[in-house]
Design a protein around this motif. Structure first.
Motif, mmCIF file in Angstrom:
data_model
loop_
_atom_site.group_PDB
_atom_site.id
_atom_site.type_symbol
_atom_site.label_atom_id
_atom_site.label_comp_id
_atom_site.label_asym_id
_atom_site.label_seq_id
_atom_site.Cartn_x
_atom_site.Cartn_y
_atom_site.Cartn_z
ATOM 1 N N UNK A 38 0.855 -1.194 0.000
ATOM 2 C CA UNK A 38 0.000 0.000 0.000
ATOM 3 C C UNK A 38 0.889 1.241 0.000
ATOM 4 N N UNK A 39 0.482 2.241 -0.789
ATOM 5 C CA UNK A 39 1.195 3.520 -0.704
ATOM 6 C C UNK A 39 0.732 4.233 0.568
ATOM 7 N N UNK A 40 1.683 4.665 1.371
ATOM 8 C CA UNK A 40 1.339 5.313 2.644
ATOM 9 C C UNK A 40 0.438 6.518 2.392
ATOM 10 N N UNK A 41 0.743 7.215 1.309
ATOM 11 C CA UNK A 41 -0.040 8.402 0.955
ATOM 12 C C UNK A 41 -1.526 8.064 0.808
ATOM 13 N N UNK A 42 -1.827 6.869 0.274
ATOM 14 C CA UNK A 42 -3.227 6.472 0.073
ATOM 15 C C UNK A 42 -3.951 6.258 1.398
ATOM 16 N N UNK A 43 -3.198 5.871 2.416
ATOM 17 C CA UNK A 43 -3.794 5.727 3.751
ATOM 18 C C UNK A 43 -3.977 7.114 4.355
ATOM 19 N N UNK A 44 -2.906 7.895 4.320
ATOM 20 C CA UNK A 44 -2.895 9.224 4.947
ATOM 21 C C UNK A 44 -4.015 10.106 4.413
ATOM 22 N N UNK A 45 -4.204 10.051 3.089
ATOM 23 C CA UNK A 45 -5.191 10.955 2.474
ATOM 24 C C UNK A 45 -6.636 10.568 2.784
ATOM 25 N N UNK A 46 -6.839 9.361 3.292
ATOM 26 C CA UNK A 46 -8.202 8.939 3.647
ATOM 27 C C UNK A 46 -8.634 9.466 5.026
ATOM 28 N N UNK A 47 -7.671 10.029 5.755
ATOM 29 C CA UNK A 47 -7.963 10.470 7.126
ATOM 30 C C UNK A 47 -8.042 11.991 7.171
ATOM 31 N N UNK A 48 -9.222 12.476 7.530
ATOM 32 C CA UNK A 48 -9.439 13.925 7.588
ATOM 33 C C UNK A 48 -9.438 14.382 9.045
ATOM 34 N N UNK A 49 -8.420 15.136 9.405
ATOM 35 C CA UNK A 49 -8.377 15.645 10.786
ATOM 36 C C UNK A 49 -8.528 17.173 10.797
ATOM 37 N N UNK A 50 -9.274 17.685 9.824
ATOM 38 C CA UNK A 50 -9.413 19.142 9.733
ATOM 39 C C UNK A 50 -10.104 19.734 10.963
ATOM 40 N N UNK A 51 -10.779 18.872 11.742
ATOM 41 C CA UNK A 51 -11.370 19.366 12.990
ATOM 42 C C UNK A 51 -10.298 19.916 13.924
ATOM 43 N N UNK A 52 -9.047 19.463 13.732
ATOM 44 C CA UNK A 52 -7.960 19.890 14.627
ATOM 45 C C UNK A 52 -7.585 21.356 14.421
ATOM 46 N N UNK A 53 -7.983 21.941 13.299
ATOM 47 C CA UNK A 53 -7.600 23.329 13.029
ATOM 48 C C UNK A 53 -8.236 24.294 14.043
ATOM 49 N N UNK A 54 -9.320 23.834 14.690
ATOM 50 C CA UNK A 54 -10.005 24.696 15.653
ATOM 51 C C UNK A 54 -9.484 24.526 17.077
ATOM 52 N N UNK A 55 -8.546 23.585 17.229
ATOM 53 C CA UNK A 55 -7.987 23.338 18.566
ATOM 54 C C UNK A 55 -6.677 24.106 18.682
ATOM 55 N N UNK A 56 -6.580 25.015 19.654
ATOM 56 C CA UNK A 56 -5.377 25.853 19.734
ATOM 57 C C UNK A 56 -4.082 25.060 19.884
ATOM 58 N N UNK A 57 -4.165 23.893 20.519
ATOM 59 C CA UNK A 57 -2.952 23.096 20.719
ATOM 60 C C UNK A 57 -2.622 22.277 19.464
#
Ligand SMILES: [Zn+2]
Length: 200
Positions: A58-77
């Motif tokens: 598996x290409x690691x990129x294909x795993x990484x791109x399936x995970x959306x953690x954009x909710x973290x942008x609202x966390x100051x830490x």
């Protein structure tokens, strides 16, 4: 088996406690390495809270791109980690897994000491279901599952999403936190609570 209400899809997941398992069961048919396969079959990525084994095909990129953690942008830490674009797919995967684990711990308000989990990402559902069938002597085509006895989340790349990972990782946090495990239904409720509120 449980049915979990997720934002867009129904996720079939399972939590399993494998204290009943005996290691000699792994002699066949997966060879001396057991159902986890030869170490050379996996790319191993270490994050702060997880050791992530990804099928080497598996290409690691294909795993990484399936995970959306954009909710973290609202966390100051977490914000700075989320915004850090200059890292490799491996580093990004590790960061995303850590962000999900930290969020799951926060939602649960459970912070087990020295928490560390293993995650195995398979090339296909069939490969993972073969492992499930070998361990449990029956075939169940779940999208992912967690085995507390092995501290491992099992998931094929096609079902990798932040929600499914959060649910299974929550099982790991919950089972590690409690000295005496609460009833299965309670653990399931808690894990569902995490994937439902992951993006709050
Ligand atoms: Zn579950």
């Amino acid at each position: 088996m449980v049915r979990v209400r997720a934002p867009l899809i129904y996720i079939f997941v399972i939590s399993l406690s494998l204290l009943l398992l005996s290691l000699p069961a792994f002699a066949q048919p997966f060879g001396v390495y057991g159902p986890e396969g030869n170490v050379e079959d996996w790319v191993v990525i270490e994050s702060s809270y997880a050791t992530i084994f990804v099928d080497k095909d598996i290409r690691i990129k294909d795993v990484t791109e399936r995970i959306d953690v954009s909710f973290a942008r609202y966390d100051p830490i977490e914000k700075q980690l989320f915004l850090d674009k200059g890292t490799s797919p491996e580093e990004k995967l590790a960061t995303k897994i850590d962000i999900i684990i930290r969020k799951a711990k926060k939602i649960l308000d459970m912070h087990p000491h020295d928490f560390h989990v293993k995650i195995r990402v398979y090339g296909s559902g069939d490969e993972m279901w073969d492992i499930y069938e070998y361990i449990f002597k029956e075939r169940r085509e779940y999208k992912a599952f967690y085995i507390h006895g092995f501290d491992t989340v099992y998931i094929p790349v096609e079902y990798v999403t932040e929600s499914i990972l959060a649910h299974e990782l929550a099982h790991s946090i919950i089972d590690t936190y409690f000295k005496t495990l609460p009833p299965e239904k309670i653990r399931e409720l808690l894990a569902c609570y995490v994937d439902v509120h992951l993006k709050d």
